[in-house]
Design a protein around this motif. Structure first.
Motif, PDB file in Angstrom:
ATOM      1  N   LEU A  45       9.048  -1.092   5.117  1.00 27.22           N
ATOM      2  CA  LEU A  45       8.920   0.054   4.198  1.00 27.22           C
ATOM      3  C   LEU A  45       9.853  -0.021   3.018  1.00 27.22           C
ATOM      4  O   LEU A  45      10.975  -0.563   3.065  1.00 27.22           O
ATOM      5  CB  LEU A  45       8.997   1.605   4.818  1.00 27.22           C
ATOM      6  N   PHE A  46       9.382   0.767   1.927  1.00 30.35           N
ATOM      7  CA  PHE A  46      10.255   1.185   0.803  1.00 30.35           C
ATOM      8  C   PHE A  46      10.319   2.436   0.398  1.00 30.35           C
ATOM      9  O   PHE A  46       9.163   3.169   0.232  1.00 30.35           O
ATOM     10  CB  PHE A  46       9.818   0.091  -0.513  1.00 30.35           C
TER      11      PHE A  46
ATOM     12  N   SER B 270      14.409   7.024  -2.584  1.00 34.96           N
ATOM     13  CA  SER B 270      16.353   6.758  -2.587  1.00 34.96           C
ATOM     14  C   SER B 270      16.149   5.225  -2.871  1.00 34.96           C
ATOM     15  O   SER B 270      17.265   4.778  -2.952  1.00 34.96           O
ATOM     16  CB  SER B 270      16.409   6.659  -0.852  1.00 34.96           C
ATOM     17  N   LEU B 271      14.839   4.542  -3.160  1.00 32.47           N
ATOM     18  CA  LEU B 271      14.903   3.117  -3.636  1.00 32.47           C
ATOM     19  C   LEU B 271      15.527   2.194  -2.726  1.00 32.47           C
ATOM     20  O   LEU B 271      16.249   1.174  -3.021  1.00 32.47           O
ATOM     21  CB  LEU B 271      15.742   3.081  -4.999  1.00 32.47           C
ATOM     22  N   GLN B 272      15.276   2.458  -1.223  1.00 31.57           N
ATOM     23  CA  GLN B 272      15.809   1.541  -0.396  1.00 31.57           C
ATOM     24  C   GLN B 272      14.776   1.169   0.652  1.00 31.57           C
ATOM     25  O   GLN B 272      13.590   1.676   0.751  1.00 31.57           O
ATOM     26  CB  GLN B 272      16.835   2.258   0.495  1.00 31.57           C
ATOM     27  N   LYS B 273      15.015  -0.136   0.967  1.00 31.95           N
ATOM     28  CA  LYS B 273      14.017  -0.691   2.093  1.00 31.95           C
ATOM     29  C   LYS B 273      14.252  -0.154   3.409  1.00 31.95           C
ATOM     30  O   LYS B 273      15.543   0.150   3.847  1.00 31.95           O
ATOM     31  CB  LYS B 273      14.367  -2.273   2.018  1.00 31.95           C
ATOM     32  N   LYS B 274      13.444   0.033   4.262  1.00 34.65           N
ATOM     33  CA  LYS B 274      13.528   0.639   5.565  1.00 34.65           C
ATOM     34  C   LYS B 274      12.665  -0.191   6.577  1.00 34.65           C
ATOM     35  O   LYS B 274      11.686  -0.869   6.404  1.00 34.65           O
ATOM     36  CB  LYS B 274      12.994   2.034   5.572  1.00 34.65           C
ATOM     37  N   GLU B 275      13.215   0.023   7.866  1.00 36.41           N
ATOM     38  CA  GLU B 275      12.339  -0.775   8.868  1.00 36.41           C
ATOM     39  C   GLU B 275      11.417   0.189   9.265  1.00 36.41           C
ATOM     40  O   GLU B 275      11.486   1.256   9.046  1.00 36.41           O
ATOM     41  CB  GLU B 275      13.295  -1.124  10.271  1.00 36.41           C
ATOM     42  N   ILE B 276      10.102  -0.378   9.832  1.00 34.84           N
ATOM     43  CA  ILE B 276       9.215   0.506  10.778  1.00 34.84           C
ATOM     44  C   ILE B 276       8.986  -0.176  12.114  1.00 34.84           C
ATOM     45  O   ILE B 276       8.756  -1.201  12.275  1.00 34.84           O
ATOM     46  CB  ILE B 276       7.960   0.481   9.802  1.00 34.84           C
TER      47      ILE B 276
ATOM     48  N   ASN C 181       8.866  13.093  10.545  1.00 33.34           N
ATOM     49  CA  ASN C 181       9.175  12.423   9.254  1.00 33.34           C
ATOM     50  C   ASN C 181       9.761  11.094   9.096  1.00 33.34           C
ATOM     51  O   ASN C 181      10.377  10.441   8.388  1.00 33.34           O
ATOM     52  CB  ASN C 181      10.445  13.272   8.290  1.00 33.34           C
ATOM     53  N   THR C 182       9.123  10.264  10.528  1.00 32.96           N
ATOM     54  CA  THR C 182       9.402   8.819  10.414  1.00 32.96           C
ATOM     55  C   THR C 182       8.051   8.250  10.558  1.00 32.96           C
ATOM     56  O   THR C 182       7.512   8.361  11.589  1.00 32.96           O
ATOM     57  CB  THR C 182      10.466   8.671  11.735  1.00 32.96           C
ATOM     58  N   TRP C 183       7.971   7.105   9.926  1.00 30.25           N
ATOM     59  CA  TRP C 183       6.795   6.510  10.152  1.00 30.25           C
ATOM     60  C   TRP C 183       6.955   5.627  11.003  1.00 30.25           C
ATOM     61  O   TRP C 183       8.048   4.796  11.388  1.00 30.25           O
ATOM     62  CB  TRP C 183       6.464   5.718   8.644  1.00 30.25           C
ATOM     63  N   SER C 184       5.782   5.079  11.912  1.00 32.34           N
ATOM     64  CA  SER C 184       5.776   4.028  13.056  1.00 32.34           C
ATOM     65  C   SER C 184       4.506   3.563  12.946  1.00 32.34           C
ATOM     66  O   SER C 184       3.331   4.255  12.678  1.00 32.34           O
ATOM     67  CB  SER C 184       6.265   4.572  14.104  1.00 32.34           C
TER      68      SER C 184
ATOM     69  N   VAL D 200       0.783  -1.335  -0.032  1.00 33.65           N
ATOM     70  CA  VAL D 200      -0.064   0.183  -0.031  1.00 33.65           C
ATOM     71  C   VAL D 200       0.797   1.339   0.136  1.00 33.65           C
ATOM     72  O   VAL D 200       1.858   1.077   0.546  1.00 33.65           O
ATOM     73  CB  VAL D 200      -1.042   0.013   1.213  1.00 33.65           C
ATOM     74  N   VAL D 201       0.348   2.214  -0.670  1.00 36.34           N
ATOM     75  CA  VAL D 201       1.236   3.520  -0.676  1.00 36.34           C
ATOM     76  C   VAL D 201       0.715   4.319   0.585  1.00 36.34           C
ATOM     77  O   VAL D 201      -0.453   4.486   1.050  1.00 36.34           O
ATOM     78  CB  VAL D 201       0.583   4.496  -1.764  1.00 36.34           C
ATOM     79  N   LEU D 202       1.619   4.784   1.088  1.00 37.55           N
ATOM     80  CA  LEU D 202       1.663   5.908   2.494  1.00 37.55           C
ATOM     81  C   LEU D 202       1.068   7.388   2.129  1.00 37.55           C
ATOM     82  O   LEU D 202       1.270   7.500   0.887  1.00 37.55           O
ATOM     83  CB  LEU D 202       2.726   5.745   3.190  1.00 37.55           C
ATOM     84  N   PRO D 203       0.489   7.833   3.022  1.00 37.05           N
ATOM     85  CA  PRO D 203       0.041   9.046   2.820  1.00 37.05           C
ATOM     86  C   PRO D 203       1.206  10.070   2.374  1.00 37.05           C
ATOM     87  O   PRO D 203       0.628  11.322   1.722  1.00 37.05           O
ATOM     88  CB  PRO D 203      -0.475   9.658   4.323  1.00 37.05           C
ATOM     89  N   ASP D 204       2.334  10.108   2.441  1.00 36.61           N
ATOM     90  CA  ASP D 204       3.427  11.104   2.019  1.00 36.61           C
ATOM     91  C   ASP D 204       3.490  10.772   0.776  1.00 36.61           C
ATOM     92  O   ASP D 204       4.214  11.618  -0.027  1.00 36.61           O
ATOM     93  CB  ASP D 204       4.699  10.747   2.846  1.00 36.61           C
ATOM     94  N   ASN D 205       2.983   9.856  -0.058  1.00 39.53           N
ATOM     95  CA  ASN D 205       3.113   9.572  -1.492  1.00 39.53           C
ATOM     96  C   ASN D 205       4.606   9.266  -2.004  1.00 39.53           C
ATOM     97  O   ASN D 205       4.906   9.703  -3.023  1.00 39.53           O
ATOM     98  CB  ASN D 205       2.381  10.840  -2.297  1.00 39.53           C
ATOM     99  N   ARG D 206       5.266   8.787  -0.992  1.00 35.93           N
ATOM    100  CA  ARG D 206       6.607   8.487  -1.072  1.00 35.93           C
ATOM    101  C   ARG D 206       7.016   7.062  -0.748  1.00 35.93           C
ATOM    102  O   ARG D 206       7.727   6.360  -1.406  1.00 35.93           O
ATOM    103  CB  ARG D 206       7.557   9.325  -0.395  1.00 35.93           C
TER     104      ARG D 206
END
Length: 369
Positions: free
Chosen positions: A90-91, A95-101, A160-163, A60-66
């Motif tokens: 997260l992706f 930056s085309l990088q995988k992130k943890e949430i 600016n960090t999703w959780s 799903v796309v997050l509200p920041d559209n990023r």
């Protein structure tokens, strides 16, 4: 001959007939598709791949559209000897990088009071994200461990960090076995019942060829609990989406090769789309809906792709459909490329993002429509 011997030979004969029938069905369903062996993380002219995932089954796309939120699938019985854990990640599409949430436990505000959790071990499957009527963002996750539930989370963006904060869960009915979920803005939801929990692997194989109704859609509300939605039966209900006005459901039926549009006011089927492939998840996109279909048989999957394969490369087609009548706007077919067994297609900006239930990667292709 004694009755015991007669009974024994009759049972043996029946087993032999059933086994032979399954073998005939198995061999008759094998197609002539070609696959490639994928051994590394390389893009090609058809798709760009992003690795370091584990079965990124839903997106799903997050509200920041990023950022994209990814459900990394574990495994479920009977497709696996046991249910296995997965994770949510997260992706970053810039930056085309995988992130943890980060996930923390909060109060049970959005689920059943009797549904409790003291850890964050999950086996996620289908997911949905929706903005509630109070403005907060709610994430619903189909979960298979330690028991069958729909898990609820509040999505937050702090500095600016999703959780995610766990906000409760809902326990499935006794034989409930869910695949996907669609949220309403009041916190109620719809979920697809694939088939009864406890179904054997051989039974599932047989059903994949004979295609009887195996499941339906459940509606859940806090006061009434789970209620079967009339006119939602089909063979292996899978992905489910709800229109933005919450007046229609879009339901994918794997073994029927069908996507149906169900009117929630009069409970009639208003439109259907059939394909040669097996539809999996869907994604709402304004007046359109995107459906990912797998262009292979169950036999093909058993022959070409197992848990030892780094990335399955079976062919797939992505359909862009009009919500109004499920007519085709565009279709994108892929074979012998760097991803396969695709389960979801999510349009975002100028790309369509792909996930899979069997592999180590996401992928994207340019959306020229």
């Amino acid at each position: 001959m004694s009755i015991v011997k007669k009974t024994f030979y009759l049972a043996l004969s029946l087993i032999g007939v059933i086994f032979l029938s399954l073998v005939v069905l198995f061999l008759s369903q094998r197609s002539d598709i070609k696959v490639i062996k994928i051994t590394d993380c390389l893009s090609d002219s058809k798709v760009t791949v992003y690795c370091e995932f584990s079965k990124p089954e839903d997106i799903v796309v997050l509200p920041d559209n990023r950022h994209l939120l990814i459900s990394e699938f574990g495994a479920i019985v009977p497709l696996s000897p046991e249910n296995l854990t997965g994770q949510i990640s997260l992706f970053d599409t810039e930056s085309l990088q995988k992130k943890e949430i980060a996930i923390t436990l909060g109060e049970n505000d959005w689920g059943q009071l009797s549904c409790k959790r003291d850890d964050i071990v999950f086996s996620p499957h289908g997911v949905d994200l929706n903005q509630r009527s109070d403005g907060r963002y709610q994430l619903a996750v189909v979960n298979h461990m330690p028991m069958e539930t729909i898990e609820m989370f509040e999505l937050l963006n702090i500095h600016n960090t999703w959780s995610l904060i766990w906000r409760g869960c809902v326990v499935a009915p006794e034989l409930g076995y869910f695949n996907d979920v669609a949220l309403r803005n009041d916190g109620s939801f719809f979920t697809t019942q694939m088939y009864e929990r406890g179904l054997s692997y051989l039974s599932l194989i047989y059903i994949s060829y004979t295609k009887p109704d195996t499941g339906f859609v459940y509606q859940w509300e806090e006061e009434s609990g789970f209620i079967k939605v009339p006119n939602s039966e089909g063979s292996f209900p899978n992905g489910i989406s709800i229109s933005d006005d919450e007046k229609h459901l879009f339901i994918n039926y794997v073994f029927n090769h069908r996507t149906s549009k169900l009117n929630l006011e009069n409970l009639t089927i208003e439109a259907e789309h059939f394909s040669k492939g097996s539809p999996d998840n869907s994604s709402i996109d304004g007046d359109f809906i995107w459906v990912a279909t797998q262009d292979n048989t169950g036999t093909d999957l058993l022959i070409h792709c197992n848990e030892k394969v780094l990335q399955c490369s079976l062919p797939f087609t992505i359909f862009k459909l009009r919500q109004s009548d499920l007519s085709e706007v565009a279709s994108f077919s892929f074979s012998q490329t760097q991803i396969g067994s695709v389960t979801v297609a999510v349009p975002h900006k100028n790309k369509v993002w792909l996930g899979t239930f069997l592999g180590d990667r996401m992928a994207s292709f340019y959306n020229e429509n």
